[in-house]
Design an enzyme around this catalytic site. Structure first.
Site, PDB file in Angstrom:
ATOM      1  N   HIS A 124       0.854  -1.174   0.000  1.00 25.76           N
ATOM      2  CA  HIS A 124       0.000   0.000   0.000  1.00 25.76           C
ATOM      3  C   HIS A 124       0.898   1.233   0.000  1.00 25.76           C
ATOM      4  CE1 HIS A 124      -3.995  -1.924   1.565  1.00 25.76           C
ATOM      5  NE2 HIS A 124      -3.906  -1.927   0.252  1.00 25.76           N
ATOM      6  N   ASP A 153       1.118   4.150   1.340  1.00 29.54           N
ATOM      7  CA  ASP A 153       1.616   4.860   2.517  1.00 29.54           C
ATOM      8  C   ASP A 153       2.698   4.081   3.249  1.00 29.54           C
ATOM      9  OD1 ASP A 153      -0.443   3.033   3.154  1.00 29.54           O
ATOM     10  OD2 ASP A 153      -0.924   4.059   5.031  1.00 29.54           O
ATOM     11  N   HIS A 154       3.087   2.933   2.692  1.00 31.86           N
ATOM     12  CA  HIS A 154       4.152   2.143   3.303  1.00 31.86           C
ATOM     13  C   HIS A 154       5.349   1.922   2.371  1.00 31.86           C
ATOM     14  CE1 HIS A 154       1.946   0.907   7.000  1.00 31.86           C
ATOM     15  NE2 HIS A 154       0.940   1.290   6.242  1.00 31.86           N
ATOM     16  N   ASP A 193       0.241  -3.117   8.663  1.00 35.82           N
ATOM     17  CA  ASP A 193      -1.135  -2.908   9.049  1.00 35.82           C
ATOM     18  C   ASP A 193      -1.799  -4.271   9.259  1.00 35.82           C
ATOM     19  OD1 ASP A 193      -0.370  -0.373   8.354  1.00 35.82           O
ATOM     20  OD2 ASP A 193      -1.928  -0.041   6.864  1.00 35.82           O
ATOM     21  N   HIS A 229       0.305   4.464  13.437  1.00 37.16           N
ATOM     22  CA  HIS A 229      -0.586   4.347  12.280  1.00 37.16           C
ATOM     23  C   HIS A 229      -1.965   4.919  12.602  1.00 37.16           C
ATOM     24  CE1 HIS A 229      -2.653   2.494   8.759  1.00 37.16           C
ATOM     25  NE2 HIS A 229      -1.458   2.640   8.221  1.00 37.16           N
TER      26      HIS A 229
END
Length: 302
Positions: free
Chosen positions: A62, A64-65, A210, A268
């Site tokens: 993803h 954002d990682h 996550d 997070h």
């Protein structure tokens, strides 16, 4: 064992917050964990010598990682990096990065190694004489792993007063540190326990982001010294967890309690919240040693 939080907020970068990225220093190794947008800027702001980073661990694909990864790879090339760079990431990361390098004609002058991760069982993805890194299978909307970093037990510590008392030659010091007894010239055997001190207990750090609430990971991180666990929502928004496959602060605290972790670091956070102190308040009702990640924050667990 030191942890620097470069970014710890969910989904999108904002003017004062950054998506997930952190640097773990353990046994003189420097590991980059996730690489959201702005990672290299944060490395500079926090005065981290990112030339020392030789291994990058990506939890999942993803944006954002890992959207900061191509920028970091390219910057290393512009800085004429010579050392190898190893990227441990889910399958697909190599295809994504090499496509960007090919279409921009920006090939690196250093060796770039991809160690793509597949499978739903824990696996060792890095090991040397001092540290071992194992995946922690998580449950998210796409294939995701956390990472467990563990020190290996170190050598015994030399008791200088004792070895000098018996006039033991320095050539035997390493043998003693490795656990051997020593036989003196007069035939006396001096036990190793008299010549050394126990090594410091090996430390461990688990990164879990996550993921939705997943008790399956508890045996994998049992007795971990420090657990970083995602806490995207507060209890009032728990109804979002099933759809988004994320956790609340309370759920993260429950995992820490079940695992008998030494410390819990929350992170997070959804950017819907203005006050992250509420995450600590909710988690502290379940688990005692709760810390809040925040951009630029450094944790020293030595």
């Amino acid at each position: 064992m030191n942890l620097t939080i470069l970014g710890c907020y969910a989904a999108t970068p904002r003017s004062l917050t950054n998506p997930t990225s952190q640097v773990l220093e353990i046994r003189n190794r420097m590991f980059l964990i996730d690489c959201g947008e702005g990672t290299q800027v944060q490395l500079r702001k926090n005065k981290i010598r990112f030339s020392k980073i030789n291994h990058v661990f990506i939890s999942h694909l993803h944006g954002d990682h890992f959207y900061g990864l191509i920028g970091l790879v390219s910057t290393y090339a512009l800085l004429n990096r010579q050392a190898d760079l190893h990227i441990h990431a889910p399958k697909g990361a190599k295809e994504i990065i090499l496509l960007q390098l090919r279409l921009s004609n920006s090939w690196t002058g250093y060796n770039l190694y991809f160690h793509e991760i597949e499978g739903d069982l824990p696996q060792v993805v890095f090991e040397d004489e001092k540290v071992i890194v194992t995946t922690i299978p998580l449950q998210h909307r796409i294939y995701t792993n956390g990472f467990l970093f563990r020190e290996k037990e170190g050598s015994r510590k030399l008791n200088i007063e004792a070895v000098q008392k018996y006039n033991i030659d320095t050539c035997y010091y390493q043998k003693i540190k490795n656990g051997s007894d020593i036989t003196l010239d007069d035939g006396r055997v001096i036990p190793n326990s008299e010549l050394t001190f126990d090594p410091l207990p090996p430390k461990s750090y688990a990164f879990c982001s996550d993921t939705m609430y997943k008790e399956d990971i508890v045996p994998l991180i049992k007795d971990v010294d420090v657990l970083y666990h995602e806490s995207t929502f507060l209890d009032s928004e728990e109804h979002y967890c099933e759809r988004t496959m994320h956790c609340t602060a309370k759920q993260a605290a429950k995992i820490a309690r079940l695992a008998n972790a030494g410390h819990l670091i929350l992170g997070h956070y959804s950017t819907r919240y203005d006050d992250i102190e509420k995450f600590r308040e909710e988690a502290s009702g379940v688990f005692k040693n709760v810390h809040l990640a925040d951009d630029g924050k450094v944790f020293d667990f030595n």
